[in-house]
Design an enzyme around this catalytic site. Structure first.
Site, short mmCIF file in Angstrom:
data_model
loop_
_atom_site.label_atom_id
_atom_site.label_comp_id
_atom_site.label_asym_id
_atom_site.label_seq_id
_atom_site.Cartn_x
_atom_site.Cartn_y
_atom_site.Cartn_z
N ARG A 10 0.87 -1.19 0.00
CA ARG A 10 0.00 0.00 0.00
C ARG A 10 0.90 1.22 0.00
NH1 ARG A 10 -5.32 1.46 3.52
NH2 ARG A 10 -6.09 0.01 1.96
N HIS A 69 -7.41 1.07 -6.35
CA HIS A 69 -7.60 0.18 -5.20
C HIS A 69 -8.19 -1.12 -5.74
CE1 HIS A 69 -7.86 -1.20 -1.23
NE2 HIS A 69 -8.71 -0.35 -0.69
N GLN A 110 -10.03 -3.76 -3.52
CA GLN A 110 -11.35 -3.31 -3.08
C GLN A 110 -12.41 -3.65 -4.14
OE1 GLN A 110 -12.22 -1.60 -0.08
NE2 GLN A 110 -14.23 -2.17 -0.83
N ASP A 128 -17.35 7.09 -1.24
CA ASP A 128 -16.06 7.00 -0.54
C ASP A 128 -15.75 8.38 0.03
OD1 ASP A 128 -13.52 6.22 0.35
OD2 ASP A 128 -12.59 6.35 -1.63
N CYS A 178 -16.52 1.69 0.69
CA CYS A 178 -15.32 0.86 0.91
C CYS A 178 -14.85 0.93 2.36
CB CYS A 178 -14.21 1.28 -0.05
SG CYS A 178 -13.73 3.00 0.14
N ARG A 214 -13.61 -8.62 1.44
CA ARG A 214 -12.19 -8.35 1.19
C ARG A 214 -11.38 -9.62 1.46
NH1 ARG A 214 -10.27 -3.21 1.37
NH2 ARG A 214 -8.44 -4.26 0.51
#
Ligand code: CP
Ligand code: NVA
Length: 306
Positions: A101, A128, A131, A223, A263, A291
């Site tokens: 990340r 992402h 996700q 988001d 998310c 996830r």
């Protein structure tokens, strides 16, 4: 050549569908995959905070028999100036995959070029992609399929939006994105998603009208307005985005059986109201759970353990 997952676009339409099938299978029968990664080591490097991604990857590796090695960049020599390429070269001698990340997508590309093991994007400023796998699995479970469904994203055209656009297009979804002017997803991603959608029966539409975008939607998604790394802009952004909040007004114009996704982490009272995130349409906790299942499937696929 090892396979990386830096962008949703690293998967073909067929591979994405296969990964969702595998995710559903792994979710239904985790015991069948309990030793799939036996003897495999997976490094998890975080240069930004994380709750879901870090814990779900750690559990995904451990519960398939592998050994996760969570690392924060501040504890690595990376934090003292060792390059990402040298870090990748060295870690490749110890581990079977590297999850990162980070900020710029370029760091992932540099790492993937230097590493000799699969590299996975656990979120960058640009995408992402892990996700998006969980998002699609969640929609598929609730709606019984993906192709032809309408997914409306409200808010900032960010990393999550980019991955949703690409993944939705690959799955034949009609993706609508409503942002304030100046906060659209980047044109290259929109163009690529549009191109993909032409081949799958999906579509891509950008607008500045959040109500119009929400009308008859099967899924409403939002988001945060200021992503990690944009903290200094948070106050300014909070003035621009309120009309795009996922609130009762948007839910009221969507389909009666609309599913609400986020998310997470959520800034309650900003991009989503308490009433909506805690309401009957919300599937955000299932989405967060997914996830784990989708990342298990991704690791099994990239490590050739299926
Ligand atoms: N959705 C998500 O990636 O959450 P974290 O930042 O907690 O990992
Ligand atoms: N767009 C958000 C997603 C967090 C999971 C961020 O990058 O901070």
């Amino acid at each position: 050549m090892e396979r990386d997952y830096l962008s949703v676009d690293d998967l073909s339409v067929e591979e994405l569908a296969m990964l969702l099938d595998l995710s559903a299978e792994v979710k239904a029968k985790p015991e069948d995959h309990a030793t799939a990664l036996a003897g495999r080591q997976v490094a998890l490097i975080f240069e930004k905070p994380s709750t879901r991604t870090r814990v779900s990857f750690e559990v995904a590796v451990a519960s398939t028999g592998g050994h996760p090695i969570p690392l924060s960049s501040s504890e690595l020599q990376l934090g003292r100036g060792e390059t990402i390429e040298d870090t990748g070269r060295v870690l490749s001698r110890y581990v079977d995959a590297i999850v990162l990340r980070t900020f710029e997508q370029e760091r992932l590309e540099l790492l993937a070029r230097a590493a000799t093991v699969p590299v996975i994007n656990a979120l960058s400023d640009f995408e992402h992609p892990c996700q998006a796998l969980a998002d699609l699995l969640t929609i598929r479970e609730i709606k019984g399929g993906l192709a032809g469904r309408t997914l409306t994203y409200l808010g900032d055209g960010n990393n999550v939006t980019h991955s949703l656009l690409l993944a939705g297009a690959k799955a034949g979804v009609h993706v609508r994105v409503a942002t304030p002017p100046g906060f659209e997803p980047i044109p290259q991603v929109v163009q690529r998603a549009t191109e993909i959608a032409e081949g799958t029966g999906g579509s891509v539409r950008l607008t500045h009208d959040p109500i119009e975008a929400s009308r008859d939607a099967d899924v409403l998604y939002t988001d945060v307005w200021a992503s990690m790394g944009q903290e200094a802009e948070a106050e300014e952004r909070a003035l621009v985005f309120p009309a795009y909040a996922l609130d009762a007004e948007k839910v009221a114009v969507a389909r009666p059986d609309v599913t609400v996704l986020h998310c997470l982490p959520a800034h309650r009272g900003q991009e989503i109201t308490d009433e909506v995130i805690d309401g009957p349409h919300s599937a955000v906790w299932d989405q967060a759970e997914n996830r784990l299942h989708t990342q298990k499937a991704l690791l099994l696929f990239l490590l050739g353990a299926v």
